[in-house]
Design an enzyme around this catalytic site. Structure first.
Site, mmCIF file in Angstrom:
data_model
loop_
_atom_site.group_PDB
_atom_site.id
_atom_site.type_symbol
_atom_site.label_atom_id
_atom_site.label_comp_id
_atom_site.label_asym_id
_atom_site.label_seq_id
_atom_site.Cartn_x
_atom_site.Cartn_y
_atom_site.Cartn_z
ATOM 1 N N GLY A 264 -51.479 -108.443 -5.995
ATOM 2 C CA GLY A 264 -52.818 -108.181 -6.514
ATOM 3 C C GLY A 264 -52.918 -108.761 -7.902
ATOM 4 O O GLY A 264 -52.180 -109.676 -8.263
ATOM 5 N N CYS B 47 -54.988 -112.544 -11.238
ATOM 6 C CA CYS B 47 -54.671 -113.975 -11.164
ATOM 7 C C CYS B 47 -54.308 -114.505 -9.778
ATOM 8 O O CYS B 47 -54.977 -115.414 -9.294
ATOM 9 C CB CYS B 47 -53.599 -114.301 -12.183
ATOM 10 S SG CYS B 47 -54.281 -114.154 -13.849
ATOM 11 N N ASP C 143 -64.060 -112.280 -29.566
ATOM 12 C CA ASP C 143 -64.479 -111.862 -28.219
ATOM 13 C C ASP C 143 -65.959 -111.496 -28.272
ATOM 14 O O ASP C 143 -66.468 -111.061 -29.313
ATOM 15 C CB ASP C 143 -63.648 -110.672 -27.726
ATOM 16 C CG ASP C 143 -63.596 -110.602 -26.201
ATOM 17 O OD1 ASP C 143 -62.527 -110.822 -25.615
ATOM 18 O OD2 ASP C 143 -64.661 -110.333 -25.582
ATOM 19 N N ALA D 8 -40.892 -108.088 -0.106
ATOM 20 C CA ALA D 8 -42.003 -107.723 0.782
ATOM 21 C C ALA D 8 -42.555 -106.365 0.357
ATOM 22 O O ALA D 8 -41.885 -105.582 -0.303
ATOM 23 C CB ALA D 8 -41.512 -107.676 2.218
ATOM 24 N N ARG E 188 -46.451 -112.919 -17.709
ATOM 25 C CA ARG E 188 -46.743 -111.882 -16.712
ATOM 26 C C ARG E 188 -47.159 -110.619 -17.446
ATOM 27 O O ARG E 188 -46.596 -110.312 -18.495
ATOM 28 C CB ARG E 188 -45.487 -111.547 -15.889
ATOM 29 C CG ARG E 188 -45.015 -112.629 -14.972
ATOM 30 C CD ARG E 188 -43.586 -112.381 -14.559
ATOM 31 N NE ARG E 188 -42.709 -112.390 -15.735
ATOM 32 C CZ ARG E 188 -41.418 -112.078 -15.709
ATOM 33 N NH1 ARG E 188 -40.846 -111.685 -14.597
ATOM 34 N NH2 ARG E 188 -40.685 -112.127 -16.815
ATOM 35 N N LYS F 195 -49.339 -103.686 -10.513
ATOM 36 C CA LYS F 195 -47.876 -103.729 -10.579
ATOM 37 C C LYS F 195 -47.452 -102.770 -11.689
ATOM 38 O O LYS F 195 -48.290 -102.336 -12.497
ATOM 39 C CB LYS F 195 -47.377 -105.142 -10.869
ATOM 40 C CG LYS F 195 -47.827 -105.689 -12.215
ATOM 41 C CD LYS F 195 -47.342 -107.102 -12.427
ATOM 42 C CE LYS F 195 -46.316 -107.157 -13.497
ATOM 43 N NZ LYS F 195 -45.918 -108.510 -13.898
HETATM 44 P P1 NAD Z 1 -59.312 -110.851 -19.514
HETATM 45 O O1 NAD Z 1 -60.443 -110.664 -18.613
HETATM 46 O O2 NAD Z 1 -58.341 -109.757 -19.756
HETATM 47 O O3 NAD Z 1 -59.831 -111.312 -20.962
HETATM 48 C C1 NAD Z 1 -60.740 -112.346 -21.154
HETATM 49 C C2 NAD Z 1 -61.594 -112.014 -22.372
HETATM 50 O O4 NAD Z 1 -62.465 -113.117 -22.633
HETATM 51 C C3 NAD Z 1 -62.494 -110.795 -22.189
HETATM 52 O O5 NAD Z 1 -62.210 -109.834 -23.187
HETATM 53 C C4 NAD Z 1 -63.922 -111.367 -22.310
HETATM 54 O O6 NAD Z 1 -64.824 -110.481 -22.927
HETATM 55 C C5 NAD Z 1 -63.663 -112.593 -23.165
HETATM 56 N N1 NAD Z 1 -64.696 -113.625 -23.094
HETATM 57 C C6 NAD Z 1 -65.359 -114.103 -22.005
HETATM 58 N N2 NAD Z 1 -66.205 -115.086 -22.368
HETATM 59 C C7 NAD Z 1 -66.080 -115.243 -23.711
HETATM 60 C C8 NAD Z 1 -66.679 -116.116 -24.665
HETATM 61 N N3 NAD Z 1 -67.567 -117.044 -24.307
HETATM 62 N N4 NAD Z 1 -66.319 -115.984 -25.956
HETATM 63 C C9 NAD Z 1 -65.410 -115.062 -26.347
HETATM 64 N N5 NAD Z 1 -64.815 -114.217 -25.487
HETATM 65 C C10 NAD Z 1 -65.129 -114.304 -24.185
HETATM 66 O O7 NAD Z 1 -58.540 -112.149 -18.974
HETATM 67 P P2 NAD Z 1 -56.989 -112.473 -19.040
HETATM 68 O O8 NAD Z 1 -56.273 -111.721 -17.978
HETATM 69 O O9 NAD Z 1 -56.511 -112.397 -20.448
HETATM 70 O O10 NAD Z 1 -57.031 -114.002 -18.554
HETATM 71 C C11 NAD Z 1 -57.587 -115.004 -19.371
HETATM 72 C C12 NAD Z 1 -57.268 -116.337 -18.745
HETATM 73 O O11 NAD Z 1 -55.852 -116.552 -18.715
HETATM 74 C C13 NAD Z 1 -57.714 -116.468 -17.279
HETATM 75 O O12 NAD Z 1 -58.056 -117.809 -17.045
HETATM 76 C C14 NAD Z 1 -56.467 -116.113 -16.505
HETATM 77 O O13 NAD Z 1 -56.445 -116.704 -15.220
HETATM 78 C C15 NAD Z 1 -55.386 -116.723 -17.378
HETATM 79 N N6 NAD Z 1 -54.061 -116.079 -17.285
HETATM 80 C C16 NAD Z 1 -53.977 -114.722 -17.245
HETATM 81 C C17 NAD Z 1 -52.700 -114.129 -17.210
HETATM 82 C C18 NAD Z 1 -52.540 -112.640 -17.108
HETATM 83 O O14 NAD Z 1 -51.419 -112.194 -16.884
HETATM 84 N N7 NAD Z 1 -53.573 -111.833 -17.279
HETATM 85 C C19 NAD Z 1 -51.552 -114.930 -17.265
HETATM 86 C C20 NAD Z 1 -51.714 -116.318 -17.326
HETATM 87 C C21 NAD Z 1 -52.971 -116.881 -17.348
HETATM 88 C C1 UGA Z 2 -48.424 -113.840 -12.405
HETATM 89 C C2 UGA Z 2 -47.328 -114.900 -12.653
HETATM 90 O O1 UGA Z 2 -46.059 -114.322 -12.382
HETATM 91 C C3 UGA Z 2 -47.377 -115.391 -14.093
HETATM 92 O O2 UGA Z 2 -46.404 -116.419 -14.294
HETATM 93 C C4 UGA Z 2 -48.775 -115.949 -14.374
HETATM 94 O O3 UGA Z 2 -48.879 -116.361 -15.722
HETATM 95 C C5 UGA Z 2 -49.813 -114.876 -14.099
HETATM 96 O O4 UGA Z 2 -49.691 -114.416 -12.720
HETATM 97 C C6 UGA Z 2 -51.203 -115.378 -14.237
HETATM 98 O O5 UGA Z 2 -51.465 -116.548 -14.137
HETATM 99 O O6 UGA Z 2 -52.017 -114.493 -14.453
HETATM 100 P P1 UGA Z 2 -48.753 -111.261 -12.956
HETATM 101 O O7 UGA Z 2 -49.976 -111.386 -12.113
HETATM 102 O O8 UGA Z 2 -48.840 -110.584 -14.277
HETATM 103 O O9 UGA Z 2 -48.150 -112.724 -13.249
HETATM 104 O O10 UGA Z 2 -47.668 -110.468 -12.136
HETATM 105 P P2 UGA Z 2 -46.468 -110.823 -11.148
HETATM 106 O O11 UGA Z 2 -45.250 -110.184 -11.651
HETATM 107 O O12 UGA Z 2 -46.399 -112.255 -10.826
HETATM 108 O O13 UGA Z 2 -46.930 -110.017 -9.840
HETATM 109 C C7 UGA Z 2 -48.111 -110.361 -9.146
HETATM 110 C C8 UGA Z 2 -48.252 -109.493 -7.916
HETATM 111 O O14 UGA Z 2 -47.271 -109.842 -6.925
HETATM 112 C C9 UGA Z 2 -48.063 -107.992 -8.168
HETATM 113 O O15 UGA Z 2 -49.008 -107.271 -7.427
HETATM 114 C C10 UGA Z 2 -46.651 -107.727 -7.670
HETATM 115 O O16 UGA Z 2 -46.444 -106.395 -7.290
HETATM 116 C C11 UGA Z 2 -46.579 -108.679 -6.489
HETATM 117 N N1 UGA Z 2 -45.212 -109.091 -6.111
HETATM 118 C C12 UGA Z 2 -44.428 -109.776 -6.973
HETATM 119 C C13 UGA Z 2 -44.761 -108.812 -4.820
HETATM 120 O O17 UGA Z 2 -45.465 -108.204 -4.005
HETATM 121 N N2 UGA Z 2 -43.499 -109.243 -4.451
HETATM 122 C C14 UGA Z 2 -42.706 -109.941 -5.293
HETATM 123 O O18 UGA Z 2 -41.575 -110.320 -4.884
HETATM 124 C C15 UGA Z 2 -43.173 -110.209 -6.601
#
Ligand code: NAD
Ligand code: UGA
Length: 457
Positions: free
Chosen positions: A279, A282, A36, A274, A157, A342
């Site tokens: 939020g 993602c 990172d 509902a 999630r 959440k």
């Molecule tokens: P995050 O912001 O928590 O973490 C991303 C990390 O990448 C940070 O620590 C940042 O400092 C680092 N970073 C940025 N540029 C960099 C570089 N050039 N080299 C090394 N490190 C670098 O993000 P996240 O929530 O883990 O999400 C990462 C990706 O996965 C996003 O595209 C997101 O949409 C996707 N995603 C997230 C979730 C989730 O639940 N958070 C689930 C599925 C997919």
């Molecule tokens: C969501 C997807 O569920 C994951 O499959 C995906 O990988 C991820 O986004 C991503 O790409 O980052 P996450 O954002 O962690 O995961 O959480 P969710 O459980 O999906 O909830 C998202 C939001 O929707 C929360 O604010 C939750 O409170 C809200 N929600 C969820 C509702 O308001 N109603 C519902 O019925 C379900």
């Protein structure tokens, strides 16, 4: 790609996805570098701890650091030349116009290019718009730096990240190179062998599951599968919230409506709850990103624009309902419980609870807030005139109204009689529709939900 036991993985990005992925593979006997650019995050992980709250993550990080299978670093030079597989999990936030900001994804890719060993597989786990893989491959070709690229988006999630990774519904691998896609699938087959052990280590309950699907497809389809999944889930939530407004206007109960609608197996009950809207880091950005990337191909996505509008209306809709009941918000003392987006995470990105607290404060209420894990992360997003409490009871004391914005178990188990006694007023706003209305009213509180207690027109 060598003997699976000796394979080395680099994970780029130590966030929710990257740290979870790294900690899991490092406890599956792979040697894992975690890269990172954020030194503070890397230094914290070196101490055996996660920088965010997620059930089970600290146990996995500590075990992997102790066994020296997880090597946190800020150096690409140390990690990449040694790695057979590179997972890129860096941030892909939105630009101010809602389009995806791919600068971090491009930087991580460019940093790897000159360092990749022959036959290494670069796996894109970050959520990127359709066409990104093709653009990155073209960039590599232009520099005459060959790369084996697989798009394998992440579906975990927050709050259940470890169980979701261990007991995945599907692993999608999109690539022109079937051998590389199969090699990535090989990592997950290995994970399936270790998952019971890893769940025990994380102190999480193993999930009963028949095993997930492995889907090999093209790069473009893999990229579109990811954003379509998130957009559809967001759409379901906004649909439920839209119907909830009609339930409010007609005296129907949205929970009963969606329980019955969701009992149709073609529809399903999931993501039809509902409340105050979705939020997180993602859904909001992936929906706006899909609208923006479709526009580049002259495709309109009005259905997603509507989902966004409904979602953004929900915190204000709830504040208005409370205002109608209280007469005015000016000078009222109110508490908002729940600042993470959440339950189960400290993540306060695009948090509906934070938005609600800010709207209430802007409307003249004196607002106190509390979250068991997200007070720190939410602080920067909260208005300065909002006071952050150290417990639910401290936030509730002397209030005219309380708003439950996140269904943390601690809040669902609140002693409602004690809550009523601590408050000055009687308004109980259940922003998640999680409470039994009669339990709340029996204690002398007035209940407001979202689409649950409307007056018959
Ligand atoms: P995050 O912001 O928590 O973490 C991303 C990390 O990448 C940070 O620590 C940042 O400092 C680092 N970073 C940025 N540029 C960099 C570089 N050039 N080299 C090394 N490190 C670098 O993000 P996240 O929530 O883990 O999400 C990462 C990706 O996965 C996003 O595209 C997101 O949409 C996707 N995603 C997230 C979730 C989730 O639940 N958070 C689930 C599925 C997919
Ligand atoms: C969501 C997807 O569920 C994951 O499959 C995906 O990988 C991820 O986004 C991503 O790409 O980052 P996450 O954002 O962690 O995961 O959480 P969710 O459980 O999906 O909830 C998202 C939001 O929707 C929360 O604010 C939750 O409170 C809200 N929600 C969820 C509702 O308001 N109603 C519902 O019925 C379900």
């Amino acid at each position: 790609m060598g003997d699976s036991k000796q394979e080395v993985i680099s994970v780029i990005g130590a966030g929710y996805v990257g740290l979870t992925t790294a900690a899991i593979f490092a406890n599956c006997r792979y040697k894992v570098y975690l890269i990172d650019i954020n030194k503070d995050r890397i230094n914290k992980i070196k101490t055996g701890k996660s920088w965010f709250f997620e059930p089970g993550i600290d146990q996995l990080v500590e075990a992997a650091i102790d066994q020296k299978n997880l090597i946190p670093t800020t150096s690409y030079d140390t990690a990449i030349p040694d790695s057979d597989f590179i997972f890129s999990c860096v941030s892909t936030p939105e630009n101010p116009d809602g389009s995806p900001n791919l600068s971090y994804a491009v930087n991580s890719f460019e940093s790897c290019l000159p360092l990749l060993k022959e036959k290494a597989v670069f796996i894109q786990k970050s959520t990127v718009p359709v066409g990104t893989g093709a653009q990155l491959e073209a960039l590599a070709a232009k520099r005459r730096l060959p790369v084996t690229y697989v798009s394998s988006p992440e579906f975990l999630r927050e709050g259940s990240a470890i169980t979701d990774t261990l007991w995945f519904d599907r692993i999608v691998c999109g690539s022109d190179n079937t051998e590389a896609a199969e090699a990535v699938i090989g990592l997950y087959r290995q994970l399936e062998q270790c998952r019971g052990h890893i769940a025990t280590l994380a102190e999480l309950k193993p999930k009963q599951s028949n095993g997930g699907n492995y889907i090999i497809t093209t790069r473009n389809s893999a990229e579109l599968i990811k954003v379509t999944s998130n957009a559809f889930l967001a759409l379901k939530i906004s649909f439920a919230n839209n119907i909830a407004k009609l339930a409010d206007a007609t005296g129907a109960d949205i929970n009963e409506v969606m329980d019955a609608v969701g009992a149709d197996h073609r529809i399903g009950r999931a993501f039809l709850s509902a409340g105050r809207g979705y939020g997180g880091g993602c859904f909001p950005k992936d929906v706006s990103g899909l609208i923006a990337s479709a526009a580049e191909y002259d495709v309109d996505m009005p259905i997603l624009a509507a989902a966004t509008d409904i979602n953004e209306s929900m915190p204000g809709y709830i504040a208005n309902k409370a205002q109608e009941r209280l007469g005015t918000l000016t000078g009222k003392n109110v508490a908002v419980l729940g600042l993470s987006f959440k339950a189960g995470t400290s993540d306060a990105r695009q948090s509906p609870g934070v938005k609600l607290a800010n709207i209430l404060a802007r409307s003249g209420a004196a607002v106190s807030v509390y979250d068991p894990h997200a007070n720190g992360e939410a602080k920067a997003e909260l208005r300065n005139d909002i006071s952050i409490s150290h417990s639910a009871m401290e936030a509730i004391a002397g209030t005219d109204a309380i708003f439950i914005a996140t269904n943390w178990q601690d809040f669902l188990e609140l002693d409602i009689t004690q809550t009523r006694r601590a408050m000055s007023g009687t308004l109980f706003v259940d922003c998640m529709n999680a409470f039994d209305i009669s339990d709340v009213e029996r204690c002398g509180l007035q209940y407001i939900g979202v689409g649950r207690n409307g007056v018959v027109a």
